[in-house]
Design a protein around this motif. Sequence first.
Motif, PDB file in Angstrom:
ATOM      1  N   ILE A  38      36.840 -58.298  21.966  1.00  0.00           N
ATOM      2  CA  ILE A  38      37.717 -59.747  22.116  1.00  0.00           C
ATOM      3  C   ILE A  38      36.918 -60.672  21.123  1.00  0.00           C
ATOM      4  CG2 ILE A  38      38.164 -61.680  23.810  1.00  0.00           C
ATOM      5  CD1 ILE A  38      37.999 -59.663  25.785  1.00  0.00           C
ATOM      6  N   THR A  39      37.667 -61.320  20.206  1.00  0.00           N
ATOM      7  CA  THR A  39      36.935 -62.485  19.494  1.00  0.00           C
ATOM      8  C   THR A  39      37.461 -63.603  19.461  1.00  0.00           C
ATOM      9  OG1 THR A  39      36.241 -60.618  17.878  1.00  0.00           O
ATOM     10  CG2 THR A  39      36.266 -62.871  17.145  1.00  0.00           C
ATOM     11  N   GLY A  40      36.849 -64.600  19.824  1.00  0.00           N
ATOM     12  CA  GLY A  40      37.614 -66.048  20.201  1.00  0.00           C
ATOM     13  C   GLY A  40      38.606 -65.848  21.222  1.00  0.00           C
ATOM     14  N   GLY A  41      38.619 -64.992  22.049  1.00  0.00           N
ATOM     15  CA  GLY A  41      39.870 -64.844  23.227  1.00  0.00           C
ATOM     16  C   GLY A  41      40.863 -63.732  22.729  1.00  0.00           C
ATOM     17  N   LYS A  42      41.010 -63.422  21.552  1.00  0.00           N
ATOM     18  CA  LYS A  42      42.091 -62.690  20.940  1.00  0.00           C
ATOM     19  C   LYS A  42      41.309 -61.105  21.143  1.00  0.00           C
ATOM     20  CE  LYS A  42      44.017 -65.734  17.670  1.00  0.00           C
ATOM     21  NZ  LYS A  42      44.373 -65.982  16.496  1.00  0.00           N
ATOM     22  N   VAL A  43      42.234 -60.262  21.764  1.00  0.00           N
ATOM     23  CA  VAL A  43      42.044 -58.923  21.742  1.00  0.00           C
ATOM     24  C   VAL A  43      41.941 -57.983  20.591  1.00  0.00           C
ATOM     25  CG1 VAL A  43      42.635 -56.451  22.763  1.00  0.00           C
ATOM     26  CG2 VAL A  43      43.075 -58.744  24.124  1.00  0.00           C
ATOM     27  N   GLN A  44      41.013 -57.588  20.224  1.00  0.00           N
ATOM     28  CA  GLN A  44      40.616 -56.898  18.712  1.00  0.00           C
ATOM     29  C   GLN A  44      40.813 -55.322  18.710  1.00  0.00           C
ATOM     30  OE1 GLN A  44      39.985 -58.921  16.011  1.00  0.00           O
ATOM     31  NE2 GLN A  44      40.486 -60.385  17.473  1.00  0.00           N
ATOM     32  N   ASN A  45      40.508 -54.746  19.785  1.00  0.00           N
ATOM     33  CA  ASN A  45      40.433 -53.178  19.949  1.00  0.00           C
ATOM     34  C   ASN A  45      40.511 -52.763  21.294  1.00  0.00           C
ATOM     35  OD1 ASN A  45      39.466 -52.101  17.015  1.00  0.00           O
ATOM     36  ND2 ASN A  45      38.171 -53.595  17.202  1.00  0.00           N
ATOM     37  N   PRO A  64      39.048 -69.410  24.290  1.00  0.00           N
ATOM     38  CA  PRO A  64      38.399 -69.157  22.939  1.00  0.00           C
ATOM     39  C   PRO A  64      36.819 -68.955  22.799  1.00  0.00           C
ATOM     40  CG  PRO A  64      38.939 -71.579  23.335  1.00  0.00           C
ATOM     41  CD  PRO A  64      39.642 -70.531  24.324  1.00  0.00           C
ATOM     42  N   GLN A  65      36.073 -69.293  23.847  1.00  0.00           N
ATOM     43  CA  GLN A  65      34.686 -69.033  24.204  1.00  0.00           C
ATOM     44  C   GLN A  65      34.452 -67.557  24.486  1.00  0.00           C
ATOM     45  OE1 GLN A  65      36.518 -70.831  26.354  1.00  0.00           O
ATOM     46  NE2 GLN A  65      35.401 -72.837  27.010  1.00  0.00           N
ATOM     47  N   VAL A  66      35.498 -66.707  24.523  1.00  0.00           N
ATOM     48  CA  VAL A  66      35.084 -65.306  24.803  1.00  0.00           C
ATOM     49  C   VAL A  66      35.028 -64.297  23.787  1.00  0.00           C
ATOM     50  CG1 VAL A  66      35.884 -63.225  26.272  1.00  0.00           C
ATOM     51  CG2 VAL A  66      36.416 -65.710  27.241  1.00  0.00           C
ATOM     52  N   ASP A  67      33.728 -63.947  23.528  1.00  0.00           N
ATOM     53  CA  ASP A  67      33.445 -62.895  22.588  1.00  0.00           C
ATOM     54  C   ASP A  67      32.783 -61.859  23.222  1.00  0.00           C
ATOM     55  OD1 ASP A  67      34.436 -64.173  19.981  1.00  0.00           O
ATOM     56  OD2 ASP A  67      32.561 -65.557  20.405  1.00  0.00           O
ATOM     57  N   ILE A  68      33.473 -60.808  23.074  1.00  0.00           N
ATOM     58  CA  ILE A  68      32.884 -59.296  23.796  1.00  0.00           C
ATOM     59  C   ILE A  68      32.979 -58.068  22.728  1.00  0.00           C
ATOM     60  CG2 ILE A  68      33.114 -57.552  25.604  1.00  0.00           C
ATOM     61  CD1 ILE A  68      34.365 -59.796  27.360  1.00  0.00           C
ATOM     62  N   ALA A  69      31.793 -57.596  22.424  1.00  0.00           N
ATOM     63  CA  ALA A  69      31.605 -56.430  21.465  1.00  0.00           C
ATOM     64  C   ALA A  69      31.089 -55.228  22.056  1.00  0.00           C
ATOM     65  CB  ALA A  69      31.027 -57.110  20.321  1.00  0.00           C
TER      66      ALA A  69
END
Length: 445
Positions: free
Chosen positions: A305-312, A273-278
């Motif tokens: 990635i936001t909160g460990g969830k793949v977004q795009n 959950p700490q992983v935020d990548i943009a």
Amino acid sequence: MTMFTEEQARAICAKAVSMSKADDCTAQLSGSVTGNIRFARNGVSTSGIVDTADLAVEVAFGKRSGVATINQFDDASLERVVRRAEELARLAPENPEYMPPIGKQAYRASDTFSPATAAITPDYRAQVAAASITPCKAGKLVAAGYLEDGQSFVAFANNKGNSGYQRSTGLDYTCTVRTEDGRGSGWVGHNVQDASSFDAGTDIRTAMRKASASVDAKAIEPGKYTVILEPAAAAGLISFMMNFFDARSADEGRSFLSKKGGGNKIGEQVFGPQVDIATDPWAPGAAVLPWDNGSYLPRQKMPIITGGKVQNLEYSRYWAQKQGKQPVAGPGNLLMAGGTKSTAELVRTTERGILVSRTWYIRMVDPQTVLLTGLTRDGTFYIENGEIKYPIKNLRFNESPVIMLNNIDELGKPVRVAGDESSLVMVLPPMRLRDFTFTSLSDAV
């Protein structure tokens, strides 16, 4: 001098496109002026300037396409390169995945150009080499490094009315410092768009400290350890992982982001959950071209990635059309969120662990899990009770960045990373990780 102005570059591209008789035509003109200086064994070995420009013309008749390039830009040369591209297109087999050029786009310019970097002279490069070599000589250490700086431009136009132009600059500096007997090694790297934020005299002290401190390294048993990866050490692993953030490879079952039964893992919890990548083409200090340099799709500011969830994921125009999705350009930069602590502050709050300055020789073991193998180098140290206790021999690791990013203990302050082989501009934090897997010792320094 091959740095064409916007007016000059657009005119050349437009003229080439106007000469084509093909169904589709795209012309891209790019050029750069790049300076460099290399030093080794406390002395300059080479230096130079490379000045280049070329025009690539891609045409298509239906689904048959051809590409030709040239580095002369008079009318006769432009005519010649267009006709050659058309000849090749007529000879080519049909490409079932061919996509015609995109129509007119609105690109928002990004701040990729620095006058300070563009103004760098041979004297400046010599001063950087001197600032690296002089303190090493005084400290009985040996410096070897490379500075490359440059300015570039790219312009393009197609017969659908789309066009663009942008200038960029960059500076990349790396230096390895060794003890005279070769038993200690330290490294430093700096990658910037604006040279005014770079100071070799400050950077070299980091490499010198690590070189001196890494002498008489002790062997430890391989196994799972808490590690602190400096940003440069994390870069190679994370950039490997980002190669799989492509929707097609995931949908076709060739990626760790493939879903059992088909499809991809957009929206799923894949990381901690700490992983935020943009990605953000206009990020201050990490700006990139506002379009993808292959498809010319406009890049967007978007979460990956936001909160460990793949977004795009990246969707090529072909794959987006096939899947009924909107195309998504590949990112030009990678921005990972973190905390406020420096690497040194992370060390001070670590009971036991290993500090890894740098990783190298990274190779893929298993694409489905992104299991990688590689080695530490240029300063690996054992931490005990918040202090660097002693240097340790380098280690081989077998680790997946996917697992690694599920074992985050704490993230530090993100910085722009140098020395990575990826073309991505990366801003990464130092990271403290649990259960990082080392499999064997290495005698390399």
